[in-house]
Design a protein around this motif. Structure first.
Motif, PDB file in Angstrom:
ATOM      1  N   GLY A  45       0.805  -1.229   0.000  1.00 50.48           N
ATOM      2  CA  GLY A  45       0.000   0.000   0.000  1.00 50.48           C
ATOM      3  C   GLY A  45       0.828   1.265   0.000  1.00 50.48           C
ATOM      4  O   GLY A  45       0.294   2.369  -0.116  1.00 50.48           O
ATOM      5  N   THR A  94       3.128   1.165  -8.084  1.00 46.24           N
ATOM      6  CA  THR A  94       2.906   2.386  -8.852  1.00 46.24           C
ATOM      7  C   THR A  94       4.234   3.077  -9.122  1.00 46.24           C
ATOM      8  O   THR A  94       4.533   3.493 -10.239  1.00 46.24           O
ATOM      9  CB  THR A  94       1.974   3.355  -8.071  1.00 46.24           C
ATOM     10  OG1 THR A  94       0.803   2.643  -7.701  1.00 46.24           O
ATOM     11  CG2 THR A  94       1.622   4.572  -8.888  1.00 46.24           C
ATOM     12  N   ASP A  96       0.975  14.423  -2.840  1.00 46.27           N
ATOM     13  CA  ASP A  96      -0.114  15.252  -3.362  1.00 46.27           C
ATOM     14  C   ASP A  96      -1.269  15.290  -2.377  1.00 46.27           C
ATOM     15  O   ASP A  96      -2.135  16.152  -2.463  1.00 46.27           O
ATOM     16  CB  ASP A  96      -0.603  14.698  -4.705  1.00 46.27           C
ATOM     17  CG  ASP A  96      -0.899  13.200  -4.622  1.00 46.27           C
ATOM     18  OD1 ASP A  96      -0.039  12.458  -4.110  1.00 46.27           O
ATOM     19  OD2 ASP A  96      -1.977  12.781  -5.059  1.00 46.27           O
ATOM     20  N   GLU A 106      -1.419   9.544  -8.827  1.00 46.14           N
ATOM     21  CA  GLU A 106      -1.560   8.148  -9.240  1.00 46.14           C
ATOM     22  C   GLU A 106      -1.073   7.906 -10.670  1.00 46.14           C
ATOM     23  O   GLU A 106      -0.824   6.772 -11.058  1.00 46.14           O
ATOM     24  CB  GLU A 106      -3.013   7.721  -9.082  1.00 46.14           C
ATOM     25  CG  GLU A 106      -3.446   7.767  -7.614  1.00 46.14           C
ATOM     26  CD  GLU A 106      -4.818   7.155  -7.381  1.00 46.14           C
ATOM     27  OE1 GLU A 106      -4.910   5.933  -7.329  1.00 46.14           O
ATOM     28  OE2 GLU A 106      -5.786   7.933  -7.291  1.00 46.14           O
TER      29      GLU A 106
HETATM   30  P1  GDP Z   1       2.014  -1.233  -3.198  1.00 38.77           P
HETATM   31  O1  GDP Z   1       1.104  -2.169  -2.453  1.00 38.77           O
HETATM   32  O2  GDP Z   1       3.108  -0.717  -2.338  1.00 38.77           O
HETATM   33  O3  GDP Z   1       2.524  -1.799  -4.475  1.00 38.77           O
HETATM   34  O4  GDP Z   1       1.133   0.065  -3.521  1.00 38.77           O
HETATM   35  P2  GDP Z   1       0.403   0.508  -4.874  1.00 38.77           P
HETATM   36  O5  GDP Z   1       1.394   0.928  -5.891  1.00 38.77           O
HETATM   37  O6  GDP Z   1      -0.575  -0.533  -5.257  1.00 38.77           O
HETATM   38  O7  GDP Z   1      -0.327   1.823  -4.365  1.00 38.77           O
HETATM   39  C1  GDP Z   1      -1.344   1.807  -3.386  1.00 38.77           C
HETATM   40  C2  GDP Z   1      -2.366   2.899  -3.714  1.00 38.77           C
HETATM   41  O8  GDP Z   1      -1.759   4.189  -3.619  1.00 38.77           O
HETATM   42  C3  GDP Z   1      -2.898   2.811  -5.147  1.00 38.77           C
HETATM   43  O9  GDP Z   1      -4.255   3.117  -5.130  1.00 38.77           O
HETATM   44  C4  GDP Z   1      -2.103   3.884  -5.892  1.00 38.77           C
HETATM   45  O10 GDP Z   1      -2.829   4.401  -6.985  1.00 38.77           O
HETATM   46  C5  GDP Z   1      -1.917   4.917  -4.819  1.00 38.77           C
HETATM   47  N1  GDP Z   1      -0.729   5.759  -5.012  1.00 38.77           N
HETATM   48  C6  GDP Z   1       0.548   5.365  -5.234  1.00 38.77           C
HETATM   49  N2  GDP Z   1       1.379   6.423  -5.323  1.00 38.77           N
HETATM   50  C7  GDP Z   1       0.614   7.533  -5.156  1.00 38.77           C
HETATM   51  C8  GDP Z   1       0.888   8.954  -5.122  1.00 38.77           C
HETATM   52  O11 GDP Z   1       2.023   9.441  -5.258  1.00 38.77           O
HETATM   53  N3  GDP Z   1      -0.191   9.757  -4.910  1.00 38.77           N
HETATM   54  C9  GDP Z   1      -1.453   9.276  -4.726  1.00 38.77           C
HETATM   55  N4  GDP Z   1      -2.429  10.150  -4.508  1.00 38.77           N
HETATM   56  N5  GDP Z   1      -1.728   7.975  -4.743  1.00 38.77           N
HETATM   57  C10 GDP Z   1      -0.729   7.100  -4.948  1.00 38.77           C
END
Ligand code: GDP
Length: 295
Positions: free
Chosen positions: A109, A114, A250, A276
């Motif tokens: 999360g 991303t 952000d 995102e």
């Molecule tokens: P992981 O479990 O660490 O791989 O996390 P994810 O990449 O799946 O990201 C978790 C959530 O955070 C997703 O809904 C992404 O779209 C969101 N997210 C990731 N980076 C950012 C960011 O810089 N800004 C915002 N607002 N959301 C983000």
């Protein structure tokens, strides 16, 4: 970004700007307000205290009371100290390997997947690289799919092995695949959990040891404040990572993580995530950030 902190610091300097003659008491009051603003932004108590002590010493050294514009000088001293605290100069990413191997770590999360996509896209479009993304989360098929979706969006190949339960093997095979197919950067996305646990740490430490990355990056959600700093410490103790990625700047974050993390783990923040979309990635410049905070 960090609007609340900016507002409070601005108010702190009003104390100095409103006076004809500045006294030691005015300076002390201002610094007290600066410290309060930092604490409100979720900066750790000791860091906030050391911060104001250092600024105070510099203010004395520069004879702030006798300068024509003490308010402005104090803003400058605080700005310089904030820049220093956040890492001084910007630190680039080490792209020396052939291929360069980049290992992504962090909790579930935090924005790892991303950011892996954003980094691949950045290296492809801005640095003229041919990156390969690697899905090493063997627990959540959804995470593998997510990386494939991201790869599809940015036109970057994703390496995954259905059914293979050994992340070390997957990462090693991916590097072989990269070498055989002309990829010069390999970005390995790993499994995160909701909290720090031994199994996750052992797994990522094993992958780290096996693939010897040029860059090990720790991804953390800036919204989590002091927790972000504690998690960074736990990961750094095991991985001795090279840099931090602060995501979700952000959002309505208070700034504590951005300000404290460098001094706690002594590793630079290298990039920030600001949305995102795949383009929402910025190189982290400590001086630009303190400029933004202090206006
Ligand atoms: P992981 O479990 O660490 O791989 O996390 P994810 O990449 O799946 O990201 C978790 C959530 O955070 C997703 O809904 C992404 O779209 C969101 N997210 C990731 N980076 C950012 C960011 O810089 N800004 C915002 N607002 N959301 C983000």
């Amino acid at each position: 970004m960090f609007d609340n902190l900016s507002e409070k610091l601005d108010k702190a300097f009003h104390i100095l700007k409103g006076h004809g003659k500045i006294t030691e008491v005015n300076v002390a009051d201002t610094l007290k307000e600066v410290r309060r603003a930092l604490l409100d932004a979720d900066v750790n108590f000791k860091i906030a205290k050391d911060f104001t002590t250092k600024v105070k010493e510099k203010a004395i050294g520069e004879n702030v009371l006798t300068t024509l514009q003490p308010g402005q000088l104090m803003v400058k001293l605080v700005k310089d100290e904030l820049t220093e605290l956040m890492g001084g100069d910007a630190t680039g990413i080490n792209l020396s390997g052939n291929p360069t191997v980049i290992l992504m770590s962090g909790l579930q999360g935090s924005g790892k997947t991303t950011f892996s996509g954003k980094l691949a896209n950045y290296l492809k479009t801005k640095k003229n690289k041919k990156p390969l993304l690697v899905a090493c989360d063997i627990y959540r098929p959804a995470a593998i799919n997510q990386l494939h979706v991201v790869g599809g969006q940015i036109g970057v190949e994703v390496y995954s092995e259905e059914g293979n339960r050994n992340p070390v093997e997957i990462a090693q095979n991916a590097i072989k695949h990269a070498k055989a197919n002309g990829f010069n950067v390999v970005i390995v996305d790993t499994a995160g959990r909701l909290a720090v646990d031994e199994e996750m740490m052992n797994e990522i430490a094993n992958v780290h040891k096996a693939i010897q990355p040029q860059e090990t990056l720790f991804v953390v959600d800036a919204m989590t404040g002091q927790d972000a700093v504690n998690t960074a410490k736990a990961f750094n103790d095991r991985l001795n990572f090279d840099g931090v990625i602060l995501t979700k700047l952000d959002g309505d974050t208070r700034g504590g993580a951005a300000i404290s993390i460098k001094s706690v783990v002594d590793k630079p923040i290298k990039f920030i995530g600001t949305g995102e979309k795949m383009e929402a990635i910025d190189v982290f410049y400590p001086n630009r950030m303190s400029e933004r905070i202090l206006g």
